[in-house]
Design a protein around this motif. Sequence first.
Motif, PDB file in Angstrom:
ATOM      1  N   LEU A  59       1.078  -0.921  -0.077  1.00 15.36           N
ATOM      2  CA  LEU A  59      -0.047  -0.114  -0.045  1.00 15.36           C
ATOM      3  C   LEU A  59       0.792   1.234   0.025  1.00 15.36           C
ATOM      4  CD1 LEU A  59      -2.867  -0.971   2.563  1.00 15.36           C
ATOM      5  CD2 LEU A  59      -2.752  -1.343   0.105  1.00 15.36           C
ATOM      6  N   LEU A  60       0.520   2.125  -0.969  1.00  9.08           N
ATOM      7  CA  LEU A  60       1.359   3.346  -1.136  1.00  9.08           C
ATOM      8  C   LEU A  60       0.542   4.885  -0.612  1.00  9.08           C
ATOM      9  CD1 LEU A  60       2.299   2.748  -4.662  1.00  9.08           C
ATOM     10  CD2 LEU A  60       3.733   2.338  -2.655  1.00  9.08           C
ATOM     11  N   ALA A  61       1.039   5.514   0.365  1.00  5.77           N
ATOM     12  CA  ALA A  61       0.294   6.414   1.100  1.00  5.77           C
ATOM     13  C   ALA A  61      -0.137   7.485  -0.236  1.00  5.77           C
ATOM     14  CB  ALA A  61       1.142   7.214   1.997  1.00  5.77           C
ATOM     15  N   GLY A  62      -1.550   7.699   0.189  1.00  3.02           N
ATOM     16  CA  GLY A  62      -2.033   8.635  -0.917  1.00  3.02           C
ATOM     17  C   GLY A  62      -2.292   8.243  -2.133  1.00  3.02           C
ATOM     18  N   LEU A  63      -2.119   6.683  -2.440  1.00  2.34           N
ATOM     19  CA  LEU A  63      -2.216   6.222  -3.917  1.00  2.34           C
ATOM     20  C   LEU A  63      -3.053   4.866  -4.054  1.00  2.34           C
ATOM     21  CD1 LEU A  63       1.463   6.690  -5.031  1.00  2.34           C
ATOM     22  CD2 LEU A  63      -0.594   8.072  -5.610  1.00  2.34           C
ATOM     23  N   GLY A  64      -2.583   4.130  -3.209  1.00  4.72           N
ATOM     24  CA  GLY A  64      -3.603   2.857  -2.963  1.00  4.72           C
ATOM     25  C   GLY A  64      -2.472   1.697  -3.217  1.00  4.72           C
ATOM     26  N   VAL A  65      -2.722   0.557  -4.031  1.00  7.73           N
ATOM     27  CA  VAL A  65      -2.099  -0.502  -4.025  1.00  7.73           C
ATOM     28  C   VAL A  65      -1.218  -0.581  -5.383  1.00  7.73           C
ATOM     29  CG1 VAL A  65      -2.403  -3.018  -4.411  1.00  7.73           C
ATOM     30  CG2 VAL A  65      -4.214  -1.927  -3.186  1.00  7.73           C
ATOM     31  N   ALA A  66       0.269  -0.735  -4.825  1.00 15.24           N
ATOM     32  CA  ALA A  66       1.070  -0.567  -5.935  1.00 15.24           C
ATOM     33  C   ALA A  66       0.725  -1.562  -7.101  1.00 15.24           C
ATOM     34  CB  ALA A  66       2.498  -0.876  -5.431  1.00 15.24           C
ATOM     35  N   ASP A  67       0.898  -1.257  -8.122  1.00 18.99           N
ATOM     36  CA  ASP A  67       0.816  -1.954  -9.428  1.00 18.99           C
ATOM     37  C   ASP A  67      -0.678  -2.652  -9.560  1.00 18.99           C
ATOM     38  OD1 ASP A  67       3.354  -2.175 -10.069  1.00 18.99           O
ATOM     39  OD2 ASP A  67       3.870  -3.855  -8.632  1.00 18.99           O
ATOM     40  N   ASP A  68      -1.656  -1.549  -8.986  1.00 18.46           N
ATOM     41  CA  ASP A  68      -2.984  -1.959  -9.320  1.00 18.46           C
ATOM     42  C   ASP A  68      -3.495  -0.744 -10.201  1.00 18.46           C
ATOM     43  OD1 ASP A  68      -5.381  -3.679  -8.091  1.00 18.46           O
ATOM     44  OD2 ASP A  68      -6.024  -1.353  -8.315  1.00 18.46           O
ATOM     45  N   ALA A  69      -4.623  -1.093 -11.090  1.00 17.59           N
ATOM     46  CA  ALA A  69      -5.093  -0.138 -11.899  1.00 17.59           C
ATOM     47  C   ALA A  69      -5.825   1.033 -11.306  1.00 17.59           C
ATOM     48  CB  ALA A  69      -6.158  -0.941 -12.965  1.00 17.59           C
ATOM     49  N   HIS A  70      -6.379   0.882  -9.878  1.00 19.12           N
ATOM     50  CA  HIS A  70      -7.081   1.903  -9.361  1.00 19.12           C
ATOM     51  C   HIS A  70      -6.115   2.858  -8.346  1.00 19.12           C
ATOM     52  CE1 HIS A  70     -10.254  -1.168 -10.502  1.00 19.12           C
ATOM     53  NE2 HIS A  70     -10.998   0.026 -11.039  1.00 19.12           N
ATOM     54  N   ALA A  71      -5.007   2.460  -8.276  1.00 19.02           N
ATOM     55  CA  ALA A  71      -3.927   3.244  -7.455  1.00 19.02           C
ATOM     56  C   ALA A  71      -3.815   4.652  -8.346  1.00 19.02           C
ATOM     57  CB  ALA A  71      -2.662   2.812  -7.583  1.00 19.02           C
ATOM     58  N   GLY A  72      -4.040   5.859  -7.349  1.00 16.29           N
ATOM     59  CA  GLY A  72      -3.667   6.997  -7.940  1.00 16.29           C
ATOM     60  C   GLY A  72      -4.272   8.099  -7.117  1.00 16.29           C
ATOM     61  N   VAL A  73      -3.690   9.134  -7.102  1.00 17.02           N
ATOM     62  CA  VAL A  73      -4.396  10.680  -6.217  1.00 17.02           C
ATOM     63  C   VAL A  73      -5.800  10.989  -6.805  1.00 17.02           C
ATOM     64  CG1 VAL A  73      -4.095  12.887  -5.634  1.00 17.02           C
ATOM     65  CG2 VAL A  73      -1.930  11.483  -5.839  1.00 17.02           C
ATOM     66  N   THR A  74      -6.042  10.938  -8.167  1.00 15.64           N
ATOM     67  CA  THR A  74      -7.460  11.284  -8.529  1.00 15.64           C
ATOM     68  C   THR A  74      -8.108   9.961  -8.933  1.00 15.64           C
ATOM     69  OG1 THR A  74      -6.242  11.548 -10.668  1.00 15.64           O
ATOM     70  CG2 THR A  74      -6.743  13.466  -9.524  1.00 15.64           C
ATOM     71  N   VAL A  75      -9.184  10.108  -9.061  1.00 15.17           N
ATOM     72  CA  VAL A  75     -10.273   8.855  -9.323  1.00 15.17           C
ATOM     73  C   VAL A  75      -9.744   8.196 -10.555  1.00 15.17           C
ATOM     74  CG1 VAL A  75     -11.717  10.108 -11.002  1.00 15.17           C
ATOM     75  CG2 VAL A  75     -12.669   8.168  -9.462  1.00 15.17           C
ATOM     76  N   ARG A  76      -9.698   6.590 -10.455  1.00  9.08           N
ATOM     77  CA  ARG A  76      -9.328   5.822 -11.408  1.00  9.08           C
ATOM     78  C   ARG A  76     -10.420   4.984 -12.121  1.00  9.08           C
ATOM     79  NH1 ARG A  76      -5.593   8.817 -11.913  1.00  9.08           N
ATOM     80  NH2 ARG A  76      -3.500   8.318 -11.552  1.00  9.08           N
ATOM     81  N   HIS A  77     -11.329   4.780 -11.230  1.00  7.61           N
ATOM     82  CA  HIS A  77     -12.716   4.091 -11.982  1.00  7.61           C
ATOM     83  C   HIS A  77     -13.259   4.768 -13.158  1.00  7.61           C
ATOM     84  CE1 HIS A  77     -12.192   2.130  -8.104  1.00  7.61           C
ATOM     85  NE2 HIS A  77     -12.968   1.145  -8.507  1.00  7.61           N
ATOM     86  N   ARG A  78     -13.418   3.894 -14.094  1.00  8.72           N
ATOM     87  CA  ARG A  78     -13.854   4.482 -15.464  1.00  8.72           C
ATOM     88  C   ARG A  78     -15.092   5.315 -15.493  1.00  8.72           C
ATOM     89  NH1 ARG A  78     -12.423  -0.958 -19.107  1.00  8.72           N
ATOM     90  NH2 ARG A  78     -10.268  -0.622 -19.436  1.00  8.72           N
ATOM     91  N   SER A  79     -15.948   4.810 -14.903  1.00  2.00           N
ATOM     92  CA  SER A  79     -17.141   5.762 -14.877  1.00  2.00           C
ATOM     93  C   SER A  79     -17.079   7.045 -13.990  1.00  2.00           C
ATOM     94  CB  SER A  79     -18.466   4.923 -14.223  1.00  2.00           C
ATOM     95  OG  SER A  79     -17.974   4.616 -12.784  1.00  2.00           O
ATOM     96  N   ARG A  80     -16.234   7.093 -13.229  1.00  2.00           N
ATOM     97  CA  ARG A  80     -15.896   8.456 -12.362  1.00  2.00           C
ATOM     98  C   ARG A  80     -14.928   9.175 -13.191  1.00  2.00           C
ATOM     99  NH1 ARG A  80     -17.534   7.379  -6.788  1.00  2.00           N
ATOM    100  NH2 ARG A  80     -19.015   5.633  -7.170  1.00  2.00           N
ATOM    101  N   VAL A  81     -14.074   8.498 -13.762  1.00  2.00           N
ATOM    102  CA  VAL A  81     -13.018   9.556 -14.802  1.00  2.00           C
ATOM    103  C   VAL A  81     -13.967  10.118 -15.726  1.00  2.00           C
ATOM    104  CG1 VAL A  81     -11.303   9.242 -16.161  1.00  2.00           C
ATOM    105  CG2 VAL A  81     -11.066   7.921 -14.152  1.00  2.00           C
ATOM    106  N   ALA A  82     -14.850   9.457 -16.371  1.00  2.00           N
ATOM    107  CA  ALA A  82     -15.873  10.119 -17.519  1.00  2.00           C
ATOM    108  C   ALA A  82     -16.602  11.083 -17.158  1.00  2.00           C
ATOM    109  CB  ALA A  82     -16.652   9.114 -17.910  1.00  2.00           C
ATOM    110  N   GLN A  83     -16.984  11.253 -15.674  1.00  2.00           N
ATOM    111  CA  GLN A  83     -17.747  12.481 -14.864  1.00  2.00           C
ATOM    112  C   GLN A  83     -16.674  13.412 -14.672  1.00  2.00           C
ATOM    113  OE1 GLN A  83     -19.186  10.647 -11.288  1.00  2.00           O
ATOM    114  NE2 GLN A  83     -20.902   9.485 -12.332  1.00  2.00           N
ATOM    115  N   ASP A  84     -15.601  13.212 -13.985  1.00  2.00           N
ATOM    116  CA  ASP A  84     -14.789  14.390 -13.918  1.00  2.00           C
ATOM    117  C   ASP A  84     -13.276  13.537 -13.336  1.00  2.00           C
ATOM    118  OD1 ASP A  84     -13.107  16.433 -12.932  1.00  2.00           O
ATOM    119  OD2 ASP A  84     -14.634  16.949 -11.574  1.00  2.00           O
TER     120      ASP A  84
END
Length: 182
Positions: free
Chosen positions: A28-53
Motif C-alpha cells: 500500500l502506497l500512502a495517498g495512492l493505493g495498491v502498488a501495481d493496481d489499476a485503481h491506484a492514484g491520487v485522482t479517481v481511476r474507476h472508469r465511470s468516475r473518470v468520465a464524470q470528472d
Amino acid sequence: MHPSASVEAVCRSGSHTFSKTSVTEIELLAGLGVADDAHAGVTVRHRSRVAQDPRQPNLRQVHLIHAELLGDLRAREFRVGPGDLGENVTTRGLDLLGLPRGALLYLGDTAVVEVTGLRNPCAQIEGFQPGLLAAVLGRDEQGNLIRRAGVMGVVRLGGVVRPGDPIRVDLPEEPHQRLERV
C-alpha cells in the motif's frame, strides 16, 4: 474491539479487470493505493468516475470485502473467492459495513487505510455471474437500499500487507458518520 480481525487474502490487477488476482502480498502506497493496481492514484481511476470528472480525488484507492460475505454468497450457490469481486483486501472477523466513515484500519505492521465509504456495486457484477448484483444488495425495514459489497478507503500510511496479518480498528471521535456510497 475486533480482537480476531485479520487479513484473509490480498489481490491486485494492473489492468481494469472486474476480478483481481490473489497474491502473497500487496504494497500500500500512502495517498495512492495498491502498488501495481489499476485503481491506484491520487485522482479517481474507476472508469465511470473518470468520465464524470477525472480531477475528482480518489476515495476508492483500496477496496475491502469481508470473507463472511463471500461465504454467504457461496452458500447461495455463487462461485466466488478472494479477488473475484474486485477487492484488494479480504478481511475476516471485522464488520466492515458497520464501521463509520473515517475509521482507521491498521493492516499488518505499518499500513493504515481510512474508510471513506461503501462500494456501490455496478452492472459489471451481474456480468460476472447472473443474480449476483441482487445478492449483494438488500433493503432494511424502512425500504432503504443496503450495499453489502464492501467498503472503500484511502491509504494514510503505506506498508506491505499479507494474508494472516492482524487488523486493528481505530474509530473516529463521535458523533460517527454512517458510510455512504463513494
